[in-house]
Each structure stands twice: as C-alpha cells, then as structure tokens.
Enzyme design. Structure first.
Site, mmCIF file in Angstrom:
data_model
loop_
_atom_site.group_PDB
_atom_site.id
_atom_site.type_symbol
_atom_site.label_atom_id
_atom_site.label_comp_id
_atom_site.label_asym_id
_atom_site.label_seq_id
_atom_site.Cartn_x
_atom_site.Cartn_y
_atom_site.Cartn_z
ATOM 1 N N GLU A 148 36.848 38.006 34.788
ATOM 2 C CA GLU A 148 36.684 38.967 33.884
ATOM 3 C C GLU A 148 35.795 38.618 32.789
ATOM 4 O O GLU A 148 35.765 37.379 32.249
ATOM 5 C CB GLU A 148 38.109 39.165 33.180
ATOM 6 C CG GLU A 148 38.135 40.202 32.068
ATOM 7 C CD GLU A 148 39.560 40.524 31.357
ATOM 8 O OE1 GLU A 148 39.507 41.362 30.772
ATOM 9 O OE2 GLU A 148 40.158 39.500 31.397
ATOM 10 N N LYS B 219 41.622 32.620 27.375
ATOM 11 C CA LYS B 219 40.418 33.244 26.717
ATOM 12 C C LYS B 219 40.942 33.778 25.344
ATOM 13 O O LYS B 219 40.201 33.890 24.503
ATOM 14 C CB LYS B 219 39.937 34.269 27.695
ATOM 15 C CG LYS B 219 39.144 33.542 28.653
ATOM 16 C CD LYS B 219 38.174 34.318 29.676
ATOM 17 C CE LYS B 219 39.102 35.154 30.569
ATOM 18 N NZ LYS B 219 38.214 35.944 31.461
ATOM 19 N N ARG C 189 46.370 26.159 39.625
ATOM 20 C CA ARG C 189 45.407 26.131 38.490
ATOM 21 C C ARG C 189 45.104 24.829 37.697
ATOM 22 O O ARG C 189 46.024 23.941 37.994
ATOM 23 C CB ARG C 189 45.934 27.293 37.320
ATOM 24 C CG ARG C 189 47.117 27.004 36.552
ATOM 25 C CD ARG C 189 47.408 28.208 35.480
ATOM 26 N NE ARG C 189 46.478 27.967 34.682
ATOM 27 C CZ ARG C 189 46.429 28.972 33.476
ATOM 28 N NH1 ARG C 189 47.389 29.793 33.429
ATOM 29 N NH2 ARG C 189 45.688 28.843 32.689
#
Length: 736
Positions: free
Chosen positions: A232, A462, A452
């Site tokens: 993104e 983020k 992850r």
C-alpha cells in the site's frame, strides 16, 4: 529420475561439481575410474547421461536447494554462463596471473561475481583457483590480488567444513599430484539410493553455516507461476515488507515465473505519489526485477461492475447501519436490518454512494456471506465505502473506494496471479478471500502464508511510524532509527546483508521475535574485510602529548588504509612532535609507562599533568621506536597537532521504544524512548576530507561508521553515523 553416479578420471576430478554439491548439502555418489582425459559423466537411473564439467555444474545449480544458485532472471543467468566460459582460462599456465588480475579488478566493486548472492559462477572460479594447487596458494599468501583473496577467503570461511573435505580428498600439496589421486582411488563409492542428489536436505545442509531452505508452492508449474508484491503506498518500504518482496522474487525465479508490483491504492486518505516513488526506489534497492507495475485503481471501473453484478445476484447489499452498531452486530452474529433489502433498494442506495451524496455517505456496500459463521471475517464484510478525498493518481473521479477484502481477491484473479503470498496474520481471512472469489465467479488463487518479521524494540505499523514522522521524533522516513529500507541503509546496512538475513529466515511460518544483532553481525562480516581505516579523537578534553625528541619538522608517510586489503587504498599520515589522544586513553596511562602509538611505534610517557577533578591536561614523553609492540599494554590511536584535521560529528542511535514487544492493548506512545540520538564532537585525520556520502569506514578502536554528510568546509562538521557491529546492545543507552 535419480542420479546413480558421477564418474570421472582420478587425475581430473570435476571440482566445481563436487564443491557445488557439498555446499548445497547434496550427497553425490562418485566413481573415479574413468580413463585419464575422459569427460566427467552423470549417470541417471533411467539410463540417461549428461557429459561435461560445466553441463554438470549447471545441472547441480538447477537442482540444488540454494536460492538464486543458478535460476535467476535472463540477464544474471547469462552473466553466470559468461563466467563459466571464462573459468577454464585459469588452467592455462601462461594466462593464469592475467586471469587473477582480471577477476581481482572486477571484485573491487563486487561481493559476488553475479548479483548479491552466491552462484555457480563463484563456485566455478573458486574451484578453478584451488585446482591449481600450490600456484594459487602462493598468490593467496601474497598481497598481490587482495580483492580476489578476500572473495576466495569469504567463500572458504562460509563453507569451511565442506570445502576442507573436498580439498583434503582431491587436492594434494602440489596440486593434483599422486597424493590426491591416491586418496580419490581409495575413496569408497556409495551407491545408496537414499543419498541421491534429489533427496531431502537438512535445514542447514552439510556445508557452512548458511541455512538452505526449499519451499514448494502448491500446484505450481514451472513457467506458469505468477506472483505479486502488493504494498500500500502509505509509507516507505520497511524490513517487514522486504521479506515479502524477496520471497515473491524467490518463487518467481524458482519456477521461472513472473513477478508484478501492484500498488494497493484504495485509501486516498493515506496514500501519495511520494510513497509510490520511494517504494519503487526501495524495490530497486533490493535488486528485485518485475514484469510490470500495476495499480489497484487501474481496475476501479471493473470492480464497480463486479459490485453491481453481486448486488443483482443477491450476494451484496447496501447498509446504512452506523459503524459502531455494525461492529457490535458482527461480533454478536446479528444480521443487519438492511440484509433483506430488495435488489432495487440496494441499487438505488448504491447510486447514491457512487454519486457521493449526503444519503450515500451514510452507506456502505457489504457482502452477503454468513453472519453466524464462527470465523468473524465471514460475517458480511464491507466491500465499498464512500470517500470524498481526491486520489493521488486519478483525482476526484470516484466517490467510492473498495476495501482490501474486496479488491485483493478481484485483482489477483483478473491479473492471473497463481499464488498470493500473505503473512500469517491474515490466516483467518483466507476463507473470506476464497468465498469472495467464488461469488465473483473466479477460479481460486492459491494462498501461501509466511510469518511476518518481528524485531525487538521495533514498530512496523505504518500508522505508528507516521506518528514519529509527524511529531518530529525522527527526521523523516529515511531516518537511521527507522526500520525502513532507506533508514537501515542510511544507518550503514549493506543490502547484501539484508538479503542474506531474509533468505536465512526462509518461508518459515513460525512467529518469532528476532534480535537486530544477527542482522548487524552479517553486515559486519561484509564490511570489515574491505572498509578503510581512519583515526578520530574525541574533541572534549582531548589531551596533548608532547614528544620531546619527536620530529621538529613534521613529515608525512603513505600507509595502507587497510592492512589486509590493498583495494582500500592509501592514506597520508603526518608525524609531529605534538599529538592528540583521547582523555580516556590518557587516564589509563601511568607515569613512565611504555605505550604503542599505532602506525608509528612505542613511546614512554614521562610526565602526567592533571586538573583538580583528576582529568589529564597534558602529557610529556619520549619516543622509543625500537621497543616491541608486544610488550605494551596500551595501543593508542592519535592525531598530529596540525590545522589539517577534520571536524567530525559522530552520531549514535538508540531504539525508538523502550519495550521489546508491545502487547495488543498497549499504547506505544507510553514507551517512546526519550533520548534516541547522541552526537559527539571529534577530530579526524585529514584523509577523511575525501569521504563521500554513503562511504563506510572504521574508526580505529571506535567502530564502524557511514558518512552521511561529507566534508564541505572547515566550519561545518563531517557527519558520521555509527553502525552497530552485531554485539548485544541495551535500550536507553544514553541515560545520564
């Protein structure tokens, strides 16, 4: 089809093939009984044969379970072939040293022969060198080809157990002489089918310390795999994203497939062209090549058509329930009052949403899945919401935007993605992903999960990283305290280290909290053998040492910047009667003690002057250059008392938060580290005037540093960022 035997002449073993097999952890049955002068042959269980040293090496490169060993993009694979064609020149006596010189010059700017990781090209040249026996050993012990020796030694050190076994078996003291031939002939030939080249390999293989992982994608076909890396554009690429990016690259290359980069740009409130540009920059930094760059927004018209199709089919409905009530109903498994609306009612409200009207802004589009399913992600997820914020790429054209839950399965299917790599945090949404694709009428895309990356004292959200930027706690997304690719590279991390670190994690699905120390330790192994050495003295309370018998007139000598690596170049060192040393060193000296002045010789300190607080203010001594450095306890760095010294700012950093791992309900603001940056004024040797931004050096006895702001003028300090060396560090190290 299994390999039955590798056959070759005892006086000419195919070293590169044997070395590659050992490094990959593959057991390769051998038979050294072919007549002298014969070509090596691989015999297969079905009667097939392969002949020729480099044909066999390419085969091993393809079946070996080492990422990027041979299967790379077209350009790098061709580069590997080019090196294989070059390798035989080392066996020509008249051209041997010329070949060494050529590869030495090439390795001045490269860690590996091709790309950023080990390949069969490295194995071919390494084996060609070792196969010359004593001739190469003589050059290896000299200082003639420092880059070549550094590269050769790094491979040997990485896989020492496997390589020592091969050289002991096949290389005699004077090359391939009688001693080696005898060992080969005495070798027991194993024919056990359980040790075939295509058999299983232990996690770390048998050679070296680099873990070798082999992961298979379900129903993958060579040449038909298509994967995507879909960030993104709401921030810069961070170390967590890099694992996903590199795994996609690994699978695309493993299956000779395609990788596309897709920007998941469905939230105009968070996204910008700045993030797009920097994500592409970071992807290039990671060495990732891709077939195309696409945007989810490219498919907005198609997704609107799909949403209307689902409304017509009764698989989606428009809901004006408040967000808070909807959330509670989903938790309790209660159907919305709007779930039973007619298709006509839904289409009418959908048009209001598309127009962005006051009525439309009260609504969202939801999928009609199963409100009673124990998996709450299947309880009628939201497909579309209104948003009047202009989009960074297409402006104010649309007033509605799809959610990730709706857009991802749609675009994956439309773009022909065969395997979607997702971190295991999305596991509960996998059923939702498949349900939605089925409702849309698409064939299912395979989901492959991986864990992850989680690192101690590190935030990867983020949203949280943006808070640090917006509040001025850091200087930007490339701040060296940030876990972004640009941040850690600016701190001094080599991309080769990051790639090796990520590939060592493999596609593990285990959730682990990892230390940064391992990553920085890998980095140290890369930079230490080659980075230039310089000298600095801390400016505060530095001490002048006067050598009464020192040179009245300063003189200059040229010495290597790195005693073991000629490629680092040379530096000019000035020798004067008055020299500067650190206060901490001065306090360690006793009267009449003999010390070693590095790169000069010994001196005896006769007098020590101190102030009322016990700080040393001045030293007096005499040179004792005939003294032995082996007898002194203190080895001191020093700088000449001249006006050519460079003003430095040495900058060290700490973690941004003071807790190793945050709990889910914990506010990260409560554990923000109050002091994460420490600047120390220092003086550096005059050679540091030539440093460029990005240069990595070692300050003797102070550590490794990356130049962030080079020398411009005497009044402006040269800024050096401290690089962690992989030793255990503690948080809040700047507390007073």
């Amino acid at each position: 089809m299994e390999i039955q035997m590798l056959c070759f002449p005892a006086d000419a073993p195919p070293l590169a093939v044997i070395v590659a097999s050992k490094i990959a952890g593959l057991s390769l049955p051998t038979d050294p009984s072919l007549p002298s002068g014969s070509t090596p042959i691989l015999h297969f269980s079905d009667g097939g044969k392969l002949r020729g040293l480099y044909v066999l090496l390419r085969y091993i490169g393809r079946v070996a379970k080492i990422p990027d060993f041979y299967n790379r993009d077209a350009f790098e694979s061709t580069q590997i072939d080019e090196w294989l064609e070059y390798a035989p020149v080392f066996s020509s006596g008249s051209e041997f040293e010329g070949a060494c010189g050529y590869v030495d010059r090439y390795l001045l700017q490269h860690t590996f022969l091709v790309g950023h990781s080990l390949s069969i090209a490295d194995i071919a040249i390494w084996s060609a060198l070792v196969g010359t026996g004593q001739r190469w050993q003589s050059l290896r012990n000299s200082k003639k080809y420092q880059n070549l020796v550094r590269w050769f030694n790094s491979i040997h050190d990485e896989f020492d157990a496997a390589l020592n076994e091969v050289t002991a078996m096949y290389i005699g003291k004077k090359g391939l002489g009688t001693q080696a031939v005898s060992k080969v002939r005495d070798q027991q030939v194993s024919t056990s089918s359980s040790n075939s080249v295509n058999g299983a390999v232990s996690e770390k293989g048998v050679g070296g310390n680099r873990p070798v992982f082999e992961v298979h994608l379900p129903d993958a076909q060579v040449g038909k795999v298509r994967v995507r890396f879909a960030p993104e554009p709401s921030g810069y690429l961070h170390i967590g994203h890099s694992k996903a990016a590199l795994l996609n690259k690994y699978f695309a290359e493993k299956y000779d497939g395609k990788l596309i980069v897709r920007f998941d740009d469905t939230n105009p409130d968070k996204e910008s062209s700045e993030f797009v540009d920097n994500l592409l920059k970071d992807i290039e930094t990671l060495g990732i090549t891709y077939e195309a760059v696409t945007y989810t927004s490219d498919y907005f018209p198609n997704m609107i058509e799909m949403a209307e199709k689902l409304i017509h089919e009764g698989k989606a409905y428009v809901d004006d329930t408040t967000r808070e009530k909807m959330q509670q109903e989903r938790m309790d498994g209660i159907e919305s009052k709007c779930r039973s609306n007619s298709v006509e009612e839904n289409l009418s409200l959908w048009k209001e949403m598309v127009a962005g009207s006051e009525r439309g802004l009260m609504c969202c589009l939801r999928g009609k899945l199963n409100m009673q399913d124990p998996n709450k992600s299947l309880r009628d997820p939201v497909y579309y919401r209104c948003n009047l914020t202009p989009h960074h790429k297409i402006g104010a054209k649309y007033k509605i935007y799809p959610t990730y839950d709706f857009a991802c399965p749609f675009v994956d299917a439309v773009e022909g993605i065969t395997h979607a790599l997702r971190s295991s945090e999305y596991h509960d949404r996998n059923d939702q992903y498949y349900w939605i694709q089925t409702d849309m009428g698409f064939q299912k895309v395979h989901i492959y999960e991986f864990s992850r990356v989680n690192l101690v004292y590190t935030l990867l959200s983020k949203r949280k990283l943006l808070w640090f930027v917006q509040t001025g706690k850091v200087d930007g997304w490339d701040d060296p305290r940030f876990p972004t690719v640009q941040g850690i590279v600016r701190r001094g991390l080599k991309i080769e280290a990051l790639i090796q670190f990520m590939l060592e994690q493999g596609a593990s699905k285990n959730l682990n909290l990892m230390e940064w120390d391992k990553l920085w330790a890998i980095n140290k192994k890369i930079i230490d053998p080659v980075c230039p050495r310089h000298t600095a003295v801390i400016d505060q309370q530095r001490v002048l040492l006067t050598l009464t018998d020192g040179p009245e007139d300063p003189f200059v000598r040229t010495i290597p910047k790195h005693k073991k690596y000629e490629g680092a170049g040379e530096k000019a060192t000035t020798y004067t009667k008055r020299i500067w040393i650190d206060q901490d060193d001065a306090r360690s000296i006793a009267a009449n003690e003999e010390v070693t002045l590095m790169d000069w010789g010994n001196a005896i300190v006769k007098e020590i002057e101190k102030d009322q607080e016990g700080n040393v203010t001045q030293l007096t001594g005499v040179l004792h250059l005939e003294g032995s450095v082996k007898t002194t306890k203190l080895k001191l760095t020093w700088l000449p008392d001249t006006n050519e010294l460079v003003t430095l700012s040495l900058v060290d950093f700490d973690y941004l938060i003071t807790k190793k791992k945050l709990e889910e309900d914990e506010n990260f603001v409560d554990v923000v580290n109050p002091c994460t940056k420490m600047e120390t004024a220092a003086l550096g040797d005059s050679n540091m005037r030539n440093l460029k931004r990005g240069d990595i050096i070692q300050l003797e006895r102070k550590g490794y540093f990356r130049c962030d702001v080079p020398f411009i003028r005497p009044s402006k300090p040269l800024v050096l960022f401290a690089i962690p060396d992989g030793k255990q560090t503690t948080v809040m190290k700047f507390r007073t």
